[in-house]
Design an enzyme around this catalytic site. Sequence first.
Site, PDB file in Angstrom:
ATOM      1  N   LYS A  48      14.946  36.697  -7.917  1.00 53.57           N
ATOM      2  CA  LYS A  48      16.014  36.687  -6.829  1.00 53.57           C
ATOM      3  C   LYS A  48      16.126  35.364  -6.187  1.00 53.57           C
ATOM      4  O   LYS A  48      16.845  35.174  -5.169  1.00 53.57           O
ATOM      5  CB  LYS A  48      15.976  37.969  -5.919  1.00 53.57           C
ATOM      6  CG  LYS A  48      16.081  39.293  -6.569  1.00 53.57           C
ATOM      7  CD  LYS A  48      16.052  40.326  -5.417  1.00 53.57           C
ATOM      8  CE  LYS A  48      15.713  41.681  -6.147  1.00 53.57           C
ATOM      9  NZ  LYS A  48      16.989  42.537  -6.644  1.00 53.57           N
TER      10      LYS A  48
ATOM     11  N   GLN B 244      15.110  40.769  -0.533  1.00 53.31           N
ATOM     12  CA  GLN B 244      16.345  40.216  -0.402  1.00 53.31           C
ATOM     13  C   GLN B 244      16.257  39.307   0.909  1.00 53.31           C
ATOM     14  O   GLN B 244      17.190  38.626   1.424  1.00 53.31           O
ATOM     15  CB  GLN B 244      17.183  41.538   0.117  1.00 53.31           C
ATOM     16  CG  GLN B 244      17.648  42.510  -0.821  1.00 53.31           C
ATOM     17  CD  GLN B 244      18.449  41.731  -2.248  1.00 53.31           C
ATOM     18  OE1 GLN B 244      18.803  40.726  -2.159  1.00 53.31           O
ATOM     19  NE2 GLN B 244      18.478  42.519  -3.271  1.00 53.31           N
TER      20      GLN B 244
ATOM     21  N   ASP C  41       8.945  45.008   2.703  1.00 48.08           N
ATOM     22  CA  ASP C  41       9.782  44.789   1.476  1.00 48.08           C
ATOM     23  C   ASP C  41      10.791  43.530   1.599  1.00 48.08           C
ATOM     24  O   ASP C  41      11.907  43.689   2.116  1.00 48.08           O
ATOM     25  CB  ASP C  41      10.679  46.102   0.678  1.00 48.08           C
ATOM     26  CG  ASP C  41      11.555  45.692  -0.328  1.00 48.08           C
ATOM     27  OD1 ASP C  41      11.411  44.513  -0.656  1.00 48.08           O
ATOM     28  OD2 ASP C  41      11.967  46.696  -0.912  1.00 48.08           O
TER      29      ASP C  41
ATOM     30  N   CYS D 113      19.927  51.914  -6.397  1.00 51.25           N
ATOM     31  CA  CYS D 113      18.536  52.352  -6.284  1.00 51.25           C
ATOM     32  C   CYS D 113      18.380  52.737  -4.593  1.00 51.25           C
ATOM     33  O   CYS D 113      17.330  52.268  -4.240  1.00 51.25           O
ATOM     34  CB  CYS D 113      17.577  51.228  -6.820  1.00 51.25           C
ATOM     35  SG  CYS D 113      17.828  50.898  -8.350  1.00 51.25           S
TER      36      CYS D 113
ATOM     37  N   HIS E  40      14.998  50.688  -0.512  1.00 47.60           N
ATOM     38  CA  HIS E  40      15.274  50.480  -2.218  1.00 47.60           C
ATOM     39  C   HIS E  40      14.231  51.693  -2.567  1.00 47.60           C
ATOM     40  O   HIS E  40      13.275  51.853  -1.946  1.00 47.60           O
ATOM     41  CB  HIS E  40      14.900  49.187  -2.581  1.00 47.60           C
ATOM     42  CG  HIS E  40      15.090  49.027  -3.846  1.00 47.60           C
ATOM     43  ND1 HIS E  40      14.311  49.405  -4.858  1.00 47.60           N
ATOM     44  CD2 HIS E  40      16.234  48.277  -4.789  1.00 47.60           C
ATOM     45  CE1 HIS E  40      15.054  49.022  -6.194  1.00 47.60           C
ATOM     46  NE2 HIS E  40      16.037  48.157  -5.867  1.00 47.60           N
TER      47      HIS E  40
HETATM   48  N1  7TS Z   1      13.441  45.969  -2.788  1.00 49.63           N
HETATM   49  C1  7TS Z   1      14.733  45.584  -2.624  1.00 49.63           C
HETATM   50  C2  7TS Z   1      15.285  45.406  -1.069  1.00 49.63           C
HETATM   51  C3  7TS Z   1      15.534  45.226  -3.602  1.00 49.63           C
HETATM   52  O1  7TS Z   1      16.947  44.736  -3.309  1.00 49.63           O
HETATM   53  C4  7TS Z   1      15.054  45.350  -4.990  1.00 49.63           C
HETATM   54  C5  7TS Z   1      16.053  45.094  -6.040  1.00 49.63           C
HETATM   55  C6  7TS Z   1      13.746  45.590  -5.082  1.00 49.63           C
HETATM   56  C7  7TS Z   1      13.039  46.056  -3.992  1.00 49.63           C
HETATM   57  C8  7TS Z   1      13.213  45.548  -6.485  1.00 49.63           C
HETATM   58  O2  7TS Z   1      12.944  44.503  -7.121  1.00 49.63           O
HETATM   59  P1  7TS Z   1      12.337  44.204  -8.483  1.00 49.63           P
HETATM   60  O3  7TS Z   1      12.507  42.901  -8.694  1.00 49.63           O
HETATM   61  O4  7TS Z   1      10.963  44.874  -8.356  1.00 49.63           O
HETATM   62  O5  7TS Z   1      13.174  45.005  -9.403  1.00 49.63           O
HETATM   63  N2  7TS Z   1      17.311  45.075  -5.825  1.00 49.63           N
HETATM   64  C9  7TS Z   1      18.188  45.119  -6.805  1.00 49.63           C
HETATM   65  C10 7TS Z   1      19.635  45.249  -6.487  1.00 49.63           C
HETATM   66  O6  7TS Z   1      20.246  45.298  -5.306  1.00 49.63           O
HETATM   67  N3  7TS Z   1      20.485  45.345  -7.431  1.00 49.63           N
HETATM   68  O7  7TS Z   1      19.675  45.115  -8.544  1.00 49.63           O
HETATM   69  C11 7TS Z   1      18.337  45.089  -8.103  1.00 49.63           C
END
Ligand code: 7TS
Length: 442
Positions: A257, A234, A231, A398, A153
Amino acid sequence: MADQERGLAAIVATLAKTALGEQCDLCDVCRLDANVLRNDFPILDQKVNGGKPLVYLDSAATSQKPRQVIEAMNRYYEFSNANVHRGLYALAERATEIYEGTRAKVAKFINAERTEELVWTKNATEALNLVAHGYGRKFLKAGDEIVVSLMEHHSNLVPWHLLAREKGCVIRAIGLNPDGTLKLEQLDEFLAGGKVKLVALTHVSNVLGTINPIARIGAKVHAAGAVFVVDGCQAVPHLPVDVGSLGADFYAFSAHKMCGPTGLGCLYGRYQLLEKMNAFLGGGEMIEEVRIDGSTYKEPPWRFEAGTPPIAETAGLSAAVDYLNGIGMADIRAHEKELLRYALRKMDGVKGLKIHGPRDIELRSGLISFEFKDIHAHDIAHILDRDAGVAVRAGHHCAQPLMEWLDAPSTARMSVYLYTTFQDIDALLGGLEKVRQRFDAA
Ligand code: 7TS
């Protein structure tokens, strides 16, 4: 209908289906009944786009929140609202107890050795930036190598780009096998070069669903003397995660999430590393002593928590962790595997649909990215929403380097969670049929 009655009605309906030999939501495999759990998620009980029941298949972007989490945050504001760490009165003590108590609860949830290894951030993105600033800027130098992968990501790429540009480090990327798994032999090659100082990889891909063998990779990274950043955005919501046995030095994830609120992220860091790191943001709360010409800073994790933090959000995350523990992470994973097996089988039967990611259920988490040849992903998502009430994500997710590897400008993606039912998958399938018919007719 009262919640309890609705729950009972759902169980009776599910048992009746089982008796008929149909696919069910209450099975021995997962011991989890999504139809009953849905009663905790008021948002799911609504109609959209002219009376279609909402089918939410975008939990990888953000999960929905159970009533228990919403109520915990309301309760905090109604009875305990105060700033943390600084008041000498009952409300402030209560707020601090919630804030620090949740830290202990989350540290235990991921099996951290110490509560102080859990740093609160705004989200996973900020957590990864914190590592790049606090560790990377202090310990990496020109010529050092940072290893990432093609499936990252942007949140686990751009912080390393910024660091590499500032310090003159070199970025190396692990490629992918055709099934969407990592080419681990490339990691071995990079590590053998002797210049790798940091490896930053996702636990689970937000596009392919691939579950990476983090423990195996961690052992290699440490044998080469490098630091391992994971990371876990997910992964933590969907799998049992034990940071100790994974061997991660840093592990980042977001509350939103995992049934928790937005505005709160978590960074696990091995205490010996956190201790050596520079502060990230400066200001109130993170200092020990301030003079006009300089300042000293608290011990971790407070060194990294400048300013008034997200307090109500920790009350929400505390309830979310209780909720997930009440169901059991192993059962959540088992439920998602069943949904995935069912969805993959059904989606395989849709003419012209291309599915990305590993076929082995053990190697993938509960999301499926897909494409229809000659139909833009945004059109797929739009028709699914308008004609079937099905919410999926479409775009580059992303993950632009991964899109390039897939040779696709964008994909559509469905993703499941503990409240997803087999009927939701059927609704998606019905919607996909409508998408195909619409474009076949055009
Ligand atoms: N890393 C992964 C693997 C992610 O899926 C996401 C967000 C992030 C980092 C960033 O997370 P945040 O909470 O800091 O924004 N992924 C997604 C997605 O797949 N669709 O919307 C957000």
